[in-house]
Design a protein around this motif. Structure first.
Motif, mmCIF file in Angstrom:
data_model
loop_
_atom_site.group_PDB
_atom_site.id
_atom_site.type_symbol
_atom_site.label_atom_id
_atom_site.label_comp_id
_atom_site.label_asym_id
_atom_site.label_seq_id
_atom_site.Cartn_x
_atom_site.Cartn_y
_atom_site.Cartn_z
ATOM 1 N N VAL A 69 0.855 -1.192 0.000
ATOM 2 C CA VAL A 69 0.000 0.000 0.000
ATOM 3 C C VAL A 69 0.888 1.238 0.000
ATOM 4 O O VAL A 69 2.000 1.217 0.512
ATOM 5 N N ALA A 70 0.362 2.318 -0.572
ATOM 6 C CA ALA A 70 1.095 3.581 -0.613
ATOM 7 C C ALA A 70 0.118 4.726 -0.408
ATOM 8 O O ALA A 70 -1.084 4.580 -0.643
ATOM 9 N N GLY A 71 0.642 5.859 0.049
ATOM 10 C CA GLY A 71 -0.182 7.040 0.224
ATOM 11 C C GLY A 71 -1.048 7.023 1.463
ATOM 12 O O GLY A 71 -2.137 7.579 1.472
ATOM 13 N N ILE A 72 -0.579 6.384 2.531
ATOM 14 C CA ILE A 72 -1.363 6.273 3.761
ATOM 15 C C ILE A 72 -0.636 6.982 4.902
ATOM 16 O O ILE A 72 0.535 7.333 4.786
ATOM 17 N N THR A 73 -1.340 7.168 6.005
ATOM 18 C CA THR A 73 -0.727 7.826 7.160
ATOM 19 C C THR A 73 0.275 6.896 7.828
ATOM 20 O O THR A 73 0.232 5.673 7.641
ATOM 21 N N GLN A 74 1.159 7.478 8.619
ATOM 22 C CA GLN A 74 2.175 6.668 9.287
ATOM 23 C C GLN A 74 1.541 5.710 10.293
ATOM 24 O O GLN A 74 1.973 4.566 10.420
ATOM 25 N N ARG A 75 0.520 6.147 10.970
ATOM 26 C CA ARG A 75 -0.151 5.283 11.952
ATOM 27 C C ARG A 75 -0.740 4.049 11.275
ATOM 28 O O ARG A 75 -0.596 2.927 11.759
ATOM 29 N N THR A 76 -1.397 4.242 10.130
ATOM 30 C CA THR A 76 -1.968 3.124 9.378
ATOM 31 C C THR A 76 -0.874 2.215 8.846
ATOM 32 O O THR A 76 -0.982 0.988 8.907
ATOM 33 N N ALA A 77 0.189 2.808 8.319
ATOM 34 C CA ALA A 77 1.305 2.025 7.779
ATOM 35 C C ALA A 77 1.950 1.176 8.876
ATOM 36 O O ALA A 77 2.275 0.002 8.653
#
Length: 104
Positions: free
Chosen positions: A49-57
């Motif tokens: 996945v790309a383009g997500i928040t750091q918390r989600t990542a």
């Protein structure tokens, strides 16, 4: 705001738990999760996945690393969330045999 991506360096030994983790974090079907797991068997060092928040990542990376997968979170140039970017700067499509093939 910076966006992040999750790169899978290797899926780990237990394929079933890896597929379950993919289904959990992606909210995808069993068929799609199996296809993505097969992709990671063939193409190491791919972006999930790309383009997500750091918390989600970090959450996705933790869930996948608990299955034995080697996962890296890094900053992404992509600002729109997207799933399963096979390799950076490469274009792929699904072939008739349900495998990813590179387009020209």
């Amino acid at each position: 705001m910076a966006k992040y991506q999750v790169d899978v360096k290797g899926p780990g030994d237990d394929r079933v738990t890896f597929i379950k983790a993919l289904r959990t974090v992606g909210g995808i079907s069993l068929k799609r999760a199996t296809e993505i797991a097969a992709h990671f068997d063939r193409f190491r060092n791919s972006t999930l996945v790309a383009g997500i928040t750091q918390r989600t990542a970090d959450h996705i990376a933790k869930a996948l690393s608990l299955t034995g997968a080697t996962v890296v979170v890094r900053e992404s140039a992509v600002s729109t969330p997207m799933m399963c970017v096979p390799e950076a700067d490469q274009r792929y499509k699904w072939s008739g045999l349900r495998t990813l093939v590179k387009t020209r």
